[in-house]
Design a protein around this motif. Structure first.
Motif, PDB file in Angstrom:
ATOM      1  N   GLU A  74       0.832  -1.201   0.000  1.00 20.06           N
ATOM      2  CA  GLU A  74       0.000   0.000   0.000  1.00 20.06           C
ATOM      3  C   GLU A  74       0.875   1.263   0.000  1.00 20.06           C
ATOM      4  O   GLU A  74       0.571   2.240  -0.689  1.00 20.06           O
ATOM      5  CB  GLU A  74      -0.938   0.001   1.215  1.00 20.06           C
ATOM      6  CG  GLU A  74      -1.852   1.208   1.307  1.00 20.06           C
ATOM      7  CD  GLU A  74      -2.703   1.453   0.074  1.00 20.06           C
ATOM      8  OE1 GLU A  74      -3.154   2.603  -0.096  1.00 20.06           O
ATOM      9  OE2 GLU A  74      -2.914   0.520  -0.744  1.00 20.06           O
ATOM     10  N   GLY A  75       1.977   1.213   0.743  1.00 19.54           N
ATOM     11  CA  GLY A  75       2.915   2.341   0.744  1.00 19.54           C
ATOM     12  C   GLY A  75       3.488   2.589  -0.647  1.00 19.54           C
ATOM     13  O   GLY A  75       3.626   3.737  -1.084  1.00 19.54           O
ATOM     14  N   PHE A  76       3.804   1.503  -1.347  1.00 18.33           N
ATOM     15  CA  PHE A  76       4.342   1.615  -2.717  1.00 18.33           C
ATOM     16  C   PHE A  76       3.296   2.221  -3.658  1.00 18.33           C
ATOM     17  O   PHE A  76       3.607   3.102  -4.468  1.00 18.33           O
ATOM     18  CB  PHE A  76       4.767   0.225  -3.209  1.00 18.33           C
ATOM     19  CG  PHE A  76       5.260   0.203  -4.635  1.00 18.33           C
ATOM     20  CD1 PHE A  76       6.487   0.753  -4.968  1.00 18.33           C
ATOM     21  CD2 PHE A  76       4.491  -0.376  -5.642  1.00 18.33           C
ATOM     22  CE1 PHE A  76       6.948   0.743  -6.286  1.00 18.33           C
ATOM     23  CE2 PHE A  76       4.937  -0.399  -6.948  1.00 18.33           C
ATOM     24  CZ  PHE A  76       6.172   0.165  -7.276  1.00 18.33           C
ATOM     25  N   ILE A  77       2.050   1.766  -3.536  1.00 19.03           N
ATOM     26  CA  ILE A  77       0.958   2.286  -4.379  1.00 19.03           C
ATOM     27  C   ILE A  77       0.769   3.786  -4.127  1.00 19.03           C
ATOM     28  O   ILE A  77       0.636   4.573  -5.078  1.00 19.03           O
ATOM     29  CB  ILE A  77      -0.347   1.503  -4.116  1.00 19.03           C
ATOM     30  CG1 ILE A  77      -0.218   0.080  -4.666  1.00 19.03           C
ATOM     31  CG2 ILE A  77      -1.561   2.198  -4.739  1.00 19.03           C
ATOM     32  CD1 ILE A  77      -1.328  -0.874  -4.247  1.00 19.03           C
ATOM     33  N   GLU A  78       0.794   4.179  -2.868  1.00 23.53           N
ATOM     34  CA  GLU A  78       0.665   5.608  -2.526  1.00 23.53           C
ATOM     35  C   GLU A  78       1.851   6.408  -3.058  1.00 23.53           C
ATOM     36  O   GLU A  78       1.690   7.501  -3.607  1.00 23.53           O
ATOM     37  CB  GLU A  78       0.563   5.781  -0.996  1.00 23.53           C
ATOM     38  CG  GLU A  78      -0.798   5.434  -0.436  1.00 23.53           C
ATOM     39  CD  GLU A  78      -0.865   5.663   1.073  1.00 23.53           C
ATOM     40  OE1 GLU A  78       0.032   6.348   1.625  1.00 23.53           O
ATOM     41  OE2 GLU A  78      -1.806   5.151   1.692  1.00 23.53           O
TER      42      GLU A  78
END
Length: 254
Positions: A74-78
């Motif tokens: 999720e951090g990567f997507i953000e």
């Protein structure tokens, strides 16, 4: 892998093409190159293919679990500013994709799982920690595929090096226990995300009945089989895998 790995802050990843974002999630013993067939094919079909290197052996031991990998995703997507992503995961990668979809359903447009853990306790393999025995590791690696020749010396050497690194071995076992703890059988019926399940008919790591159970429990799923195929269809039969996935994406208008 012939594609250039981008190092960007705390993330290392491959990125190819433009269009609908498709994030590929590798498995526990699988490298980014396992998805070469997918990353070569889908950019030409209008997809932005991203393959992040998951921090499987980089997190502190206490944080080495499926949930934290889903949070990392999720951090990567953000970080990349992505929306309406398609997640494609094999083995542990499928499990991370499933858990991420449960935790952040608004971000995921569609999910693709192949040989995924999340339901079956032995999905992480049994008897792996036989350090120093190259032939045992070679046999284990060959058993992943229907055709043992797919387990090249390079693949076997990589697995052998991993299980002979004490800290990596400890973390591998921690992940295996975490995957068992995060059994998703009770979560799946509430997950409405469209899901494409592509499975090898001869998968001995996550046997065919696992795919059938995923299909029964996920409300909006389609199940496809690849014959003479083991645990990693995108490696063993890349053309069939791409054809099935491309057809599903087109049919679903993704």
């Amino acid at each position: 892998m012939k594609d250039q790995i981008i190092k960007d802050g705390k993330y290392r990843y491959i990125e190819k093409g433009e269009g609908t974002p498709m994030i590929i999630l590798h498995g526990l013993m699988g490298g980014l190159s396992n998805f070469q067939g997918v990353s070569d094919y889908f950019p030409e079909k209008g997809y932005q293919v991203l393959i992040p290197e998951l921090p499987i052996y980089d997190m502190p031991l206490i944080k080495t679990n499926v949930k934290n990998f889903a949070r990392f995703l999720e951090g990567f997507i953000e970080y990349k500013g992505l929306k309406d992503v398609i997640l494609l995961g094999n083995s542990l990668g499928g499990h991370i994709g499933l858990l991420h979809t449960k935790m952040f359903p608004e971000v995921v447009r569609a999910l693709v799982i192949t040989g995924s853990s999340g339901l079956y306790e032995s999905a992480m393999g049994d008897g792996y920690p036989k350090r120093g025995d190259y032939e045992f590791i070679k046999k284990k690696a060959e058993d992943v595929f229907y055709d043992p020749k797919v387990a090249t010396k390079e693949i076997v050497d990589e697995v052998y090096a991993t299980v002979n690194d004490r800290m990596k071995l400890v973390k591998t076992l921690a992940i295996a226990k975490s995957a068992i703890r995060h059994n998703m059988s009770k979560d799946l019926p509430a997950m409405k995300t469209p899901t494409c399940i592509i499975w090898g008919e001869n998968d001995t790591v996550t046997p065919p009945n696992v795919a059938k159970e995923f299909h029964e429990l996920l409300p909006d799923s389609d199940l496809f089989w690849i014959p003479e195929c083991g645990h990693a269809p995108m490696m063993e039969h890349p053309k069939d895998f791409n054809r099935i996935l491309a057809g599903w994406l087109e049919k679903r208008n993704f």
